[in-house]
Scaffold this active site. Sequence first.
Site, mmCIF file in Angstrom:
data_model
loop_
_atom_site.group_PDB
_atom_site.id
_atom_site.type_symbol
_atom_site.label_atom_id
_atom_site.label_comp_id
_atom_site.label_asym_id
_atom_site.label_seq_id
_atom_site.Cartn_x
_atom_site.Cartn_y
_atom_site.Cartn_z
ATOM 1 N N CYS A 139 -17.859 7.902 1.668
ATOM 2 C CA CYS A 139 -17.234 6.743 2.416
ATOM 3 C C CYS A 139 -16.825 7.367 3.607
ATOM 4 C CB CYS A 139 -16.242 5.924 1.697
ATOM 5 S SG CYS A 139 -15.581 4.556 2.629
ATOM 6 N N CYS A 168 -20.991 -8.898 5.963
ATOM 7 C CA CYS A 168 -20.818 -9.878 5.039
ATOM 8 C C CYS A 168 -20.695 -11.273 5.372
ATOM 9 C CB CYS A 168 -19.359 -9.503 4.379
ATOM 10 S SG CYS A 168 -18.713 -10.863 3.265
ATOM 11 N N ASP A 173 1.025 -1.038 -0.178
ATOM 12 C CA ASP A 173 -0.064 0.083 0.085
ATOM 13 C C ASP A 173 1.031 1.478 -0.099
ATOM 14 O OD1 ASP A 173 -2.410 1.345 0.098
ATOM 15 O OD2 ASP A 173 -2.436 1.631 2.372
ATOM 16 N N CYS A 231 -26.322 -11.385 -3.270
ATOM 17 C CA CYS A 231 -26.243 -10.663 -1.935
ATOM 18 C C CYS A 231 -25.843 -9.206 -2.140
ATOM 19 C CB CYS A 231 -25.128 -11.436 -1.081
ATOM 20 S SG CYS A 231 -24.940 -10.824 0.686
ATOM 21 N N CYS A 247 -23.613 -5.528 1.842
ATOM 22 C CA CYS A 247 -22.907 -4.590 2.027
ATOM 23 C C CYS A 247 -23.416 -3.167 1.470
ATOM 24 C CB CYS A 247 -21.558 -4.901 1.303
ATOM 25 S SG CYS A 247 -21.366 -5.199 -0.535
ATOM 26 N N CYS A 255 -24.329 0.143 4.073
ATOM 27 C CA CYS A 255 -23.474 1.435 4.218
ATOM 28 C C CYS A 255 -24.297 2.647 4.573
ATOM 29 C CB CYS A 255 -22.969 1.481 2.546
ATOM 30 S SG CYS A 255 -21.877 2.982 2.371
ATOM 31 N N CYS A 267 -14.511 2.895 8.921
ATOM 32 C CA CYS A 267 -15.971 2.120 9.116
ATOM 33 C C CYS A 267 -15.995 0.780 8.565
ATOM 34 C CB CYS A 267 -16.893 3.019 8.201
ATOM 35 S SG CYS A 267 -18.562 2.215 8.307
ATOM 36 N N CYS A 272 -20.224 -13.814 -4.666
ATOM 37 C CA CYS A 272 -21.076 -12.939 -3.986
ATOM 38 C C CYS A 272 -22.834 -13.144 -4.243
ATOM 39 C CB CYS A 272 -20.777 -11.362 -4.494
ATOM 40 S SG CYS A 272 -19.395 -10.658 -3.527
ATOM 41 N N CYS A 303 -19.566 -2.432 5.936
ATOM 42 C CA CYS A 303 -19.678 -3.436 4.714
ATOM 43 C C CYS A 303 -19.200 -4.898 5.088
ATOM 44 C CB CYS A 303 -19.027 -2.779 3.495
ATOM 45 S SG CYS A 303 -17.540 -2.395 3.518
#
Length: 381
Positions: A222, A256, A142, A199, A202, A206, A249, A196, A252
Amino acid sequence: MSASLSCEQLQQLANQIKQWGLELGFAQVGISDIDLEAHALPLQKWLDEGMHGSMNFMAEHGSKRYRPAELHPGTLRVVTVRMNYLPPNAKFASNLKDPLQAYISRYSLGRDYHKMMRNRLKKLGQKIAEVVPEYQGRPFVDSAPVMERALAEKSGLGWTGKHSLLLNEKAGSWFFLGELFVNLPLPTDTPVKNQCGSCVACKTICPTNAIVADGVVDARRCISYLTIEHDGAIPIEFRQNMGNRIYGCDDCQLVCPFNREAPVTKETDFHARSELTTPQLLELFSWSEQEFLDKTQGSAIRRIGHKKWLRNLSIALGNACYSEQIIQALEQANDYQESFLQEHYQWALQQQALKEQRPFSHQRSTQRLIRVINKGLPRDS
């Protein structure tokens, strides 16, 4: 260089690299090619629509982001790794349902992961160099224009969920990603199927409706972006829905289904610090700048700085139930803080005044989230 290695030797080396990675503490290791051209147009569209907010670095570096060999010349493959970070002493619903506590994203409760993972990737590179003298590589965590989720997806570590995070069938999404760019034509792994299905948990949970399409997050909405990356005032339209989330946060991720049985980390560095397991808003708000620096030393939280820390906390205090202590703390802070913070303090005081004659009530999204968490994450207390 690698012409001296046969296909069989390259396969053996790939297997050895994965074993070394596991021994170094990574939960999974995969190998990807460097063809990311399919991601160029979606990335540009996201940037053109301004969804990166003030993260100008996302628009920099041009094609290096989706052409790894331009970022590190000679790169032929990318070794991708993931490391679980969910601390065993993390709190979930208990933090969110108590309006006087602060909710801090689970990834930041322990020690900052960047340096630790980068050092382990360096060690992995050193092990490769011991058996392949021609090896050249560079680790990333990152820290550069790397499309880490796209690379991890191509290397079979998981698939990109509708919340845009990488999902693994057995590990959910509670893990960090890292990459080692290498100049060896190693055999690549096969991507896994997106699971996924229909579904949309998420997307619907939010608090600020930031997931605007499958796999697309508008950073400007966000809470993670607003509390960490954004430097200015928090837009008024999002403040109430931030609740007591002061750093990041996880909503989401919390809802899951694939995170219900996600493993906790084996890395003690990622265990939650004692002062952050049940953090009280007023206690955190009382920290001086020096206390903030001391108590967040070695933590990812430290990089937002004391001013943004107070900004985020003041919004949470405004969202908390009515309290004379909160009002006094905000009024005292307002006497000597600069205008950047005074705006948020005044808003918080106004919110407290509105609640004086009525009890505090959580946002509906938070109430629903807590119900889901209580059902699906029994490890929480």
